[in-house]
Design a protein around this motif. Structure first.
Motif, PDB file in Angstrom:
ATOM      1  N   LYS A 296      15.594  77.511   0.616  1.00 61.76           N
ATOM      2  CA  LYS A 296      16.407  76.959   1.019  1.00 61.76           C
ATOM      3  C   LYS A 296      16.365  75.321   1.324  1.00 61.76           C
ATOM      4  N   TYR A 297      15.675  75.051   0.222  1.00 61.20           N
ATOM      5  CA  TYR A 297      15.990  73.585   0.087  1.00 61.20           C
ATOM      6  C   TYR A 297      16.331  73.190  -1.010  1.00 61.20           C
TER       7      TYR A 297
ATOM      8  N   ASP B 245      17.877  67.304   0.328  1.00 61.11           N
ATOM      9  CA  ASP B 245      17.064  67.157   1.419  1.00 61.11           C
ATOM     10  C   ASP B 245      15.571  66.978   0.867  1.00 61.11           C
ATOM     11  N   VAL B 246      15.863  66.468  -0.450  1.00 63.25           N
ATOM     12  CA  VAL B 246      14.312  65.684  -0.342  1.00 63.25           C
ATOM     13  C   VAL B 246      14.631  64.468  -1.791  1.00 63.25           C
TER      14      VAL B 246
ATOM     15  N   THR C  12      18.513  74.261  -6.242  1.00 60.72           N
ATOM     16  CA  THR C  12      17.382  73.840  -5.653  1.00 60.72           C
ATOM     17  C   THR C  12      16.062  73.149  -5.596  1.00 60.72           C
ATOM     18  N   ILE C  13      15.236  73.121  -5.409  1.00 54.43           N
ATOM     19  CA  ILE C  13      14.338  72.602  -5.398  1.00 54.43           C
ATOM     20  C   ILE C  13      13.641  73.401  -6.302  1.00 54.43           C
TER      21      ILE C  13
ATOM     22  N   LEU D 113       7.033  68.615  -0.657  1.00 53.32           N
ATOM     23  CA  LEU D 113       7.399  69.634  -0.146  1.00 53.32           C
ATOM     24  C   LEU D 113       6.674  70.954   0.690  1.00 53.32           C
TER      25      LEU D 113
ATOM     26  N   LEU E 276       5.823  72.029   3.828  1.00 54.06           N
ATOM     27  CA  LEU E 276       5.838  74.058   4.186  1.00 54.06           C
ATOM     28  C   LEU E 276       4.734  74.428   4.131  1.00 54.06           C
TER      29      LEU E 276
END
Lengths: 211, 211
Positions: free
Chosen positions: A76-77, A81-82, A160-161, A204, A208
Protein backbone atom coordinates in the motif's frame (compact mmCIF):
# COMPACT_ATOMS: atom_id res chain seq x y z
CA UNK A 1 -8.62 -9.63 9.01
CA UNK A 2 -6.58 -12.53 10.33
CA UNK A 3 -7.93 -15.80 11.62
CA UNK A 4 -5.88 -18.36 13.45
CA UNK A 5 -7.06 -21.71 12.05
CA UNK A 6 -8.30 -24.28 14.58
CA UNK A 7 -6.89 -27.80 14.74
CA UNK A 8 -10.02 -29.16 13.13
CA UNK A 9 -9.86 -26.65 10.30
CA UNK A 10 -6.26 -27.65 9.62
CA UNK A 11 -7.30 -31.32 9.63
CA UNK A 12 -10.07 -30.54 7.15
CA UNK A 13 -7.56 -28.88 4.82
CA UNK A 14 -5.34 -31.98 5.00
CA UNK A 15 -8.28 -34.29 4.29
CA UNK A 16 -9.38 -32.21 1.29
CA UNK A 17 -5.82 -31.98 -0.04
CA UNK A 18 -5.49 -35.76 -0.04
CA UNK A 19 -8.99 -36.67 -1.21
CA UNK A 20 -10.22 -33.89 -3.47
CA UNK A 21 -12.93 -33.67 -4.64
CA UNK A 22 -14.60 -34.78 -1.43
CA UNK A 23 -18.14 -34.18 -0.09
CA UNK A 24 -18.87 -32.70 3.31
CA UNK A 25 -20.44 -36.04 4.34
CA UNK A 26 -17.17 -37.83 3.63
CA UNK A 27 -15.16 -35.21 5.54
CA UNK A 28 -17.52 -35.52 8.52
CA UNK A 29 -17.18 -39.30 8.37
CA UNK A 30 -13.38 -39.12 8.42
CA UNK A 31 -13.46 -36.80 11.41
CA UNK A 32 -16.12 -38.80 13.25
CA UNK A 33 -18.48 -35.83 13.59
CA UNK A 34 -21.87 -34.96 12.11
CA UNK A 35 -22.18 -32.69 9.08
CA UNK A 36 -23.77 -29.83 11.01
CA UNK A 37 -20.67 -29.58 13.20
CA UNK A 38 -18.52 -28.90 10.16
CA UNK A 39 -20.73 -26.24 8.62
CA UNK A 40 -19.04 -23.19 10.22
CA UNK A 41 -15.57 -24.61 9.53
CA UNK A 42 -16.37 -25.26 5.89
CA UNK A 43 -17.89 -21.83 5.39
CA UNK A 44 -14.79 -20.20 6.89
CA UNK A 45 -12.49 -22.27 4.72
CA UNK A 46 -14.41 -21.51 1.53
CA UNK A 47 -14.93 -17.82 2.29
CA UNK A 48 -11.23 -17.39 2.88
CA UNK A 49 -10.54 -19.05 -0.45
CA UNK A 50 -8.56 -21.94 1.02
CA UNK A 51 -11.16 -24.44 -0.18
CA UNK A 52 -13.28 -24.34 -3.31
CA UNK A 53 -16.78 -25.80 -3.13
CA UNK A 54 -18.42 -27.05 -6.33
CA UNK A 55 -22.10 -28.08 -6.10
CA UNK A 56 -22.67 -31.84 -6.47
CA UNK A 57 -18.92 -32.44 -6.82
CA UNK A 58 -17.40 -31.54 -3.48
CA UNK A 59 -14.55 -29.57 -1.96
CA UNK A 60 -11.22 -28.79 -3.61
CA UNK A 61 -8.02 -27.39 -2.14
CA UNK A 62 -7.21 -24.09 -3.82
CA UNK A 63 -3.71 -23.67 -2.40
CA UNK A 64 -4.58 -20.12 -1.50
CA UNK A 65 -3.63 -20.47 2.17
CA UNK A 66 -0.20 -19.08 1.40
CA UNK A 67 -1.46 -15.52 0.97
CA UNK A 68 1.35 -13.15 1.91
CA UNK A 69 -0.12 -10.82 4.52
CA UNK A 70 3.16 -8.99 4.78
CA UNK A 71 3.33 -7.82 1.17
CA UNK A 72 -0.42 -7.11 1.12
CA UNK A 73 0.22 -4.56 3.85
CA UNK A 74 3.53 -3.25 2.52
CA UNK A 75 2.41 -2.74 -1.04
CA UNK A 76 0.00 0.00 0.00
CA UNK A 77 3.02 2.29 0.44
CA UNK A 78 4.38 4.20 -2.50
CA UNK A 79 7.78 5.83 -2.83
CA UNK A 80 6.15 9.26 -2.60
CA UNK A 81 4.76 8.34 0.85
CA UNK A 82 8.19 7.93 2.43
CA UNK A 83 10.70 9.78 0.22
CA UNK A 84 12.87 12.54 1.67
CA UNK A 85 14.33 15.72 0.18
CA UNK A 86 17.40 14.97 -1.94
CA UNK A 87 20.73 16.72 -1.41
CA UNK A 88 21.96 17.97 -4.76
CA UNK A 89 25.16 19.64 -6.06
CA UNK A 90 26.22 20.58 -9.57
CA UNK A 91 28.78 18.58 -11.52
CA UNK A 92 31.39 21.36 -11.37
CA UNK A 93 31.30 21.68 -7.53
CA UNK A 94 34.67 20.90 -5.98
CA UNK A 95 35.00 17.72 -3.94
CA UNK A 96 35.76 19.90 -0.93
CA UNK A 97 32.46 21.80 -1.30
CA UNK A 98 30.54 18.58 -1.83
CA UNK A 99 31.99 17.03 1.36
CA UNK A 100 31.10 20.18 3.31
CA UNK A 101 27.54 19.86 1.96
CA UNK A 102 27.51 16.19 2.98
CA UNK A 103 28.33 17.12 6.58
CA UNK A 104 26.03 20.15 6.73
CA UNK A 105 23.08 18.12 5.47
CA UNK A 106 24.12 15.04 7.48
CA UNK A 107 23.53 12.72 4.54
CA UNK A 108 25.43 9.74 3.11
CA UNK A 109 24.78 10.30 -0.58
CA UNK A 110 24.67 13.37 -2.81
CA UNK A 111 23.00 13.53 -6.22
CA UNK A 112 24.86 15.42 -8.92
CA UNK A 113 23.09 17.40 -11.64
CA UNK A 114 24.13 19.05 -14.90
CA UNK A 115 21.67 21.51 -16.53
CA UNK A 116 19.20 20.57 -13.76
CA UNK A 117 19.11 16.93 -14.78
CA UNK A 118 20.57 13.93 -12.93
CA UNK A 119 24.10 13.19 -14.09
CA UNK A 120 25.57 11.16 -11.22
CA UNK A 121 25.72 10.03 -7.62
CA UNK A 122 28.55 10.45 -5.13
CA UNK A 123 28.80 8.86 -1.67
CA UNK A 124 30.93 8.94 1.49
CA UNK A 125 32.75 5.91 0.13
CA UNK A 126 33.74 7.76 -3.08
CA UNK A 127 34.98 10.76 -1.09
CA UNK A 128 36.96 8.57 1.31
CA UNK A 129 38.59 6.74 -1.58
CA UNK A 130 39.56 10.05 -3.22
CA UNK A 131 41.05 11.48 -0.02
CA UNK A 132 42.98 8.23 0.59
CA UNK A 133 44.32 8.49 -2.98
CA UNK A 134 45.65 11.97 -2.23
CA UNK A 135 43.61 13.89 -4.84
CA UNK A 136 43.42 17.66 -4.47
CA UNK A 137 39.89 18.10 -3.19
CA UNK A 138 39.98 21.88 -3.75
CA UNK A 139 40.58 21.53 -7.48
CA UNK A 140 38.87 18.30 -8.51
CA UNK A 141 35.15 18.56 -9.41
CA UNK A 142 32.72 15.90 -8.14
CA UNK A 143 32.05 15.03 -11.77
CA UNK A 144 35.46 13.31 -11.79
CA UNK A 145 34.68 10.81 -9.04
CA UNK A 146 30.92 10.27 -9.20
CA UNK A 147 29.14 7.22 -10.54
CA UNK A 148 27.78 8.50 -13.83
CA UNK A 149 24.51 8.03 -15.74
CA UNK A 150 23.28 5.72 -17.20
CA UNK A 151 24.83 3.38 -14.61
CA UNK A 152 22.45 4.53 -11.90
CA UNK A 153 19.53 2.75 -10.30
CA UNK A 154 16.57 5.12 -9.93
CA UNK A 155 12.91 4.93 -8.94
CA UNK A 156 9.76 6.95 -9.68
CA UNK A 157 7.39 8.26 -7.02
CA UNK A 158 4.49 6.01 -8.06
CA UNK A 159 6.38 2.76 -7.64
CA UNK A 160 5.80 0.79 -4.45
CA UNK A 161 8.25 0.73 -1.56
CA UNK A 162 8.63 -3.00 -2.20
CA UNK A 163 9.97 -2.23 -5.69
CA UNK A 164 12.32 0.41 -4.29
CA UNK A 165 13.60 -1.93 -1.55
CA UNK A 166 14.18 -4.66 -4.13
CA UNK A 167 16.20 -2.31 -6.32
CA UNK A 168 18.28 -1.09 -3.36
CA UNK A 169 19.15 -4.67 -2.40
CA UNK A 170 19.85 -5.81 -5.98
CA UNK A 171 22.08 -2.84 -6.78
CA UNK A 172 23.79 -2.88 -3.37
CA UNK A 173 23.25 0.85 -2.84
CA UNK A 174 22.18 2.83 0.22
CA UNK A 175 19.60 4.95 -1.58
CA UNK A 176 17.89 5.65 -4.88
CA UNK A 177 17.19 9.03 -6.43
CA UNK A 178 13.46 9.49 -7.02
CA UNK A 179 13.14 10.89 -10.54
CA UNK A 180 10.63 12.33 -12.95
CA UNK A 181 11.23 11.27 -16.53
CA UNK A 182 11.21 14.20 -18.97
CA UNK A 183 11.98 14.53 -22.67
CA UNK A 184 14.26 17.16 -24.12
CA UNK A 185 15.17 17.22 -27.81
CA UNK A 186 14.06 13.60 -28.13
CA UNK A 187 16.33 12.54 -25.29
CA UNK A 188 15.19 11.12 -21.97
CA UNK A 189 16.20 13.30 -19.01
CA UNK A 190 15.74 12.68 -15.32
CA UNK A 191 14.74 15.34 -12.83
CA UNK A 192 15.60 14.52 -9.20
CA UNK A 193 12.61 15.09 -6.91
CA UNK A 194 13.46 12.95 -3.88
CA UNK A 195 15.47 10.24 -2.27
CA UNK A 196 14.50 6.87 -0.84
CA UNK A 197 17.01 5.02 1.32
CA UNK A 198 17.55 2.04 3.59
CA UNK A 199 16.81 4.45 6.43
CA UNK A 200 13.32 5.15 5.03
CA UNK A 201 12.66 1.44 4.66
CA UNK A 202 13.89 0.71 8.19
CA UNK A 203 11.62 3.49 9.50
CA UNK A 204 8.65 2.15 7.53
CA UNK A 205 9.37 -1.32 8.90
CA UNK A 206 9.30 0.06 12.45
CA UNK A 207 6.11 2.05 11.83
CA UNK A 208 4.28 -0.86 10.21
CA UNK A 209 5.15 -2.99 13.25
CA UNK A 210 3.84 -0.33 15.64
CA UNK A 211 0.64 0.50 13.79
CA UNK B 1 -4.91 -16.90 7.09
CA UNK B 2 -6.40 -13.72 5.70
CA UNK B 3 -10.03 -13.11 4.87
CA UNK B 4 -11.32 -10.12 2.97
CA UNK B 5 -14.50 -9.12 4.79
CA UNK B 6 -17.65 -8.88 2.68
CA UNK B 7 -19.78 -5.75 2.60
CA UNK B 8 -22.41 -7.45 4.74
CA UNK B 9 -19.85 -8.54 7.32
CA UNK B 10 -18.59 -4.96 7.58
CA UNK B 11 -22.20 -3.78 8.00
CA UNK B 12 -22.73 -6.34 10.78
CA UNK B 13 -19.64 -5.04 12.59
CA UNK B 14 -21.01 -1.49 12.37
CA UNK B 15 -24.42 -2.58 13.67
CA UNK B 16 -22.89 -4.44 16.61
CA UNK B 17 -20.55 -1.54 17.42
CA UNK B 18 -23.48 0.84 17.69
CA UNK B 19 -26.00 -1.46 19.40
CA UNK B 20 -24.06 -3.89 21.57
CA UNK B 21 -25.19 -6.18 23.06
CA UNK B 22 -27.48 -7.16 20.19
CA UNK B 23 -29.10 -10.49 19.30
CA UNK B 24 -28.79 -12.16 15.91
CA UNK B 25 -32.55 -11.64 15.40
CA UNK B 26 -32.12 -7.89 15.78
CA UNK B 27 -29.13 -7.83 13.43
CA UNK B 28 -31.11 -9.79 10.84
CA UNK B 29 -34.03 -7.39 11.23
CA UNK B 30 -31.80 -4.36 10.67
CA UNK B 31 -30.36 -5.92 7.54
CA UNK B 32 -33.72 -7.14 6.26
CA UNK B 33 -32.62 -10.76 5.96
CA UNK B 34 -33.53 -13.93 7.82
CA UNK B 35 -31.37 -15.24 10.67
CA UNK B 36 -30.19 -18.30 8.76
CA UNK B 37 -28.62 -16.03 6.15
CA UNK B 38 -26.44 -14.44 8.79
CA UNK B 39 -25.22 -17.65 10.40
CA UNK B 40 -22.00 -18.08 8.33
CA UNK B 41 -21.19 -14.35 8.66
CA UNK B 42 -21.63 -14.41 12.43
CA UNK B 43 -19.56 -17.54 12.85
CA UNK B 44 -16.73 -16.00 10.82
CA UNK B 45 -16.88 -12.79 12.81
CA UNK B 46 -16.85 -14.58 16.16
CA UNK B 47 -14.18 -17.12 15.20
CA UNK B 48 -11.90 -14.33 14.07
CA UNK B 49 -12.40 -12.62 17.43
CA UNK B 50 -13.94 -9.46 15.92
CA UNK B 51 -17.25 -10.17 17.66
CA UNK B 52 -17.87 -11.77 21.03
CA UNK B 53 -21.02 -13.87 21.44
CA UNK B 54 -22.50 -14.31 24.91
CA UNK B 55 -25.41 -16.79 25.27
CA UNK B 56 -28.74 -15.13 26.04
CA UNK B 57 -27.11 -11.66 25.91
CA UNK B 58 -26.04 -11.16 22.33
CA UNK B 59 -23.10 -9.99 20.27
CA UNK B 60 -20.38 -7.55 21.41
CA UNK B 61 -17.70 -5.80 19.41
CA UNK B 62 -14.31 -6.88 20.72
CA UNK B 63 -12.22 -4.31 18.84
CA UNK B 64 -9.87 -7.07 17.80
CA UNK B 65 -10.12 -6.28 14.10
CA UNK B 66 -7.08 -4.06 14.40
CA UNK B 67 -4.71 -7.00 14.82
CA UNK B 68 -1.34 -6.02 13.36
CA UNK B 69 -0.58 -8.73 10.83
CA UNK B 70 2.65 -7.04 9.93
CA UNK B 71 4.26 -7.25 13.36
CA UNK B 72 2.83 -10.73 13.92
CA UNK B 73 4.86 -11.84 10.94
CA UNK B 74 7.95 -9.74 11.61
CA UNK B 75 8.33 -10.64 15.26
CA UNK B 76 9.11 -14.23 14.38
CA UNK B 77 12.55 -13.05 13.27
CA UNK B 78 15.34 -12.75 15.79
CA UNK B 79 18.58 -10.82 15.45
CA UNK B 80 20.50 -14.11 15.19
CA UNK B 81 18.44 -15.05 12.10
CA UNK B 82 19.69 -12.12 10.04
CA UNK B 83 22.93 -10.89 11.64
CA UNK B 84 26.14 -10.80 9.64
CA UNK B 85 29.81 -11.26 10.59
CA UNK B 86 31.18 -8.11 12.23
CA UNK B 87 34.37 -6.39 11.02
CA UNK B 88 36.60 -5.80 14.02
CA UNK B 89 39.93 -3.99 14.62
CA UNK B 90 41.84 -3.34 17.83
CA UNK B 91 41.89 0.07 19.47
CA UNK B 92 45.58 0.64 18.66
CA UNK B 93 45.19 0.04 14.89
CA UNK B 94 46.13 3.11 12.86
CA UNK B 95 43.37 4.99 11.08
CA UNK B 96 45.07 4.11 7.79
CA UNK B 97 44.91 0.37 8.55
CA UNK B 98 41.28 0.66 9.67
CA UNK B 99 40.30 2.43 6.43
CA UNK B 100 42.08 -0.23 4.38
CA UNK B 101 40.11 -2.88 6.32
CA UNK B 102 36.90 -0.92 5.64
CA UNK B 103 37.53 -1.07 1.88
CA UNK B 104 38.76 -4.68 1.85
CA UNK B 105 35.68 -5.87 3.74
CA UNK B 106 33.39 -3.44 1.88
CA UNK B 107 31.62 -2.37 5.04
CA UNK B 108 30.47 0.98 6.40
CA UNK B 109 31.15 0.46 10.10
CA UNK B 110 33.98 -1.16 12.05
CA UNK B 111 33.74 -2.31 15.66
CA UNK B 112 36.75 -1.60 17.84
CA UNK B 113 37.86 -3.95 20.64
CA UNK B 114 40.31 -3.72 23.53
CA UNK B 115 41.25 -6.99 25.32
CA UNK B 116 38.71 -8.72 23.09
CA UNK B 117 35.79 -6.66 24.41
CA UNK B 118 33.83 -3.94 22.61
CA UNK B 119 35.34 -0.52 23.24
CA UNK B 120 33.99 1.58 20.36
CA UNK B 121 32.56 2.02 16.89
CA UNK B 122 34.05 3.89 13.93
CA UNK B 123 32.32 4.67 10.63
CA UNK B 124 33.03 6.10 7.17
CA UNK B 125 31.75 9.42 8.47
CA UNK B 126 34.34 9.48 11.31
CA UNK B 127 37.16 8.65 8.88
CA UNK B 128 36.06 11.28 6.39
CA UNK B 129 35.91 13.91 9.13
CA UNK B 130 39.42 12.99 10.28
CA UNK B 131 40.88 13.13 6.78
CA UNK B 132 39.17 16.48 6.14
CA UNK B 133 40.70 17.74 9.39
CA UNK B 134 44.16 16.81 8.13
CA UNK B 135 45.07 14.31 10.86
CA UNK B 136 48.02 11.98 10.23
CA UNK B 137 46.23 8.73 9.51
CA UNK B 138 49.47 6.72 9.71
CA UNK B 139 50.12 7.71 13.31
CA UNK B 140 46.69 8.22 14.90
CA UNK B 141 45.03 5.12 16.36
CA UNK B 142 41.30 4.50 15.73
CA UNK B 143 40.81 4.76 19.50
CA UNK B 144 41.25 8.53 19.10
CA UNK B 145 38.32 9.05 16.73
CA UNK B 146 35.86 6.28 17.56
CA UNK B 147 32.57 6.66 19.44
CA UNK B 148 33.43 5.12 22.77
CA UNK B 149 31.57 2.84 25.24
CA UNK B 150 29.25 3.27 27.07
CA UNK B 151 27.73 5.62 24.47
CA UNK B 152 26.94 2.78 22.10
CA UNK B 153 23.62 1.23 21.15
CA UNK B 154 23.92 -2.58 21.07
CA UNK B 155 21.61 -5.56 20.69
CA UNK B 156 21.67 -9.22 21.77
CA UNK B 157 21.05 -12.15 19.43
CA UNK B 158 17.78 -13.18 21.11
CA UNK B 159 16.06 -9.84 20.66
CA UNK B 160 13.62 -9.49 17.78
CA UNK B 161 14.44 -7.70 14.55
CA UNK B 162 11.68 -5.25 15.44
CA UNK B 163 13.58 -4.25 18.59
CA UNK B 164 16.81 -3.93 16.61
CA UNK B 165 15.13 -1.80 13.92
CA UNK B 166 13.63 0.43 16.59
CA UNK B 167 17.01 0.97 18.21
CA UNK B 168 18.66 1.74 14.86
CA UNK B 169 16.03 4.38 14.09
CA UNK B 170 16.04 5.91 17.60
CA UNK B 171 19.84 6.16 17.77
CA UNK B 172 20.17 7.30 14.14
CA UNK B 173 22.89 4.73 13.39
CA UNK B 174 23.44 2.47 10.38
CA UNK B 175 24.08 -0.70 12.38
CA UNK B 176 24.23 -2.22 15.85
CA UNK B 177 26.91 -4.55 17.20
CA UNK B 178 25.36 -7.83 18.35
CA UNK B 179 26.91 -8.57 21.73
CA UNK B 180 27.12 -11.24 24.39
CA UNK B 181 27.15 -9.81 27.89
CA UNK B 182 29.96 -11.28 30.07
CA UNK B 183 31.22 -10.50 33.53
CA UNK B 184 34.87 -9.99 34.37
CA UNK B 185 36.00 -8.96 37.87
CA UNK B 186 32.50 -7.81 38.68
CA UNK B 187 32.37 -5.59 35.59
CA UNK B 188 30.06 -6.02 32.62
CA UNK B 189 31.92 -6.66 29.36
CA UNK B 190 30.55 -7.01 25.85
CA UNK B 191 31.81 -9.55 23.36
CA UNK B 192 31.01 -8.70 19.71
CA UNK B 193 29.48 -11.68 17.89
CA UNK B 194 27.70 -10.06 14.96
CA UNK B 195 26.30 -7.03 13.27
CA UNK B 196 22.77 -6.05 12.31
CA UNK B 197 22.25 -3.14 9.95
CA UNK B 198 19.73 -1.20 7.89
CA UNK B 199 20.86 -3.42 4.99
CA UNK B 200 19.77 -6.56 6.87
CA UNK B 201 16.41 -4.99 7.64
CA UNK B 202 15.92 -3.88 4.05
CA UNK B 203 16.77 -7.43 2.90
CA UNK B 204 14.36 -8.95 5.43
CA UNK B 205 11.67 -6.54 4.25
CA UNK B 206 12.21 -7.67 0.65
CA UNK B 207 12.22 -11.36 1.62
CA UNK B 208 9.08 -11.09 3.74
CA UNK B 209 7.34 -9.46 0.80
CA UNK B 210 8.44 -12.23 -1.58
CA UNK B 211 7.69 -15.18 0.71
Amino acid sequence: MVIELTKRQKKIIEIVKNNEPISSEKIAEKLGVIRATLRPDLSILTMSGILDARPKVGYFYSGKSDINVFSQEAEKYLVEDVMKMPVVVTEDSTIYDAIVTLFLEDTGTIYVVANNYLSGVVSRKDFLKTLMGGGDMNKMPVGMIMTRMPNLATVTKNETIIEAANRIVENEVDSLPVVEVMEENGKERLKVIGKVSKSNITELFVNLCKK
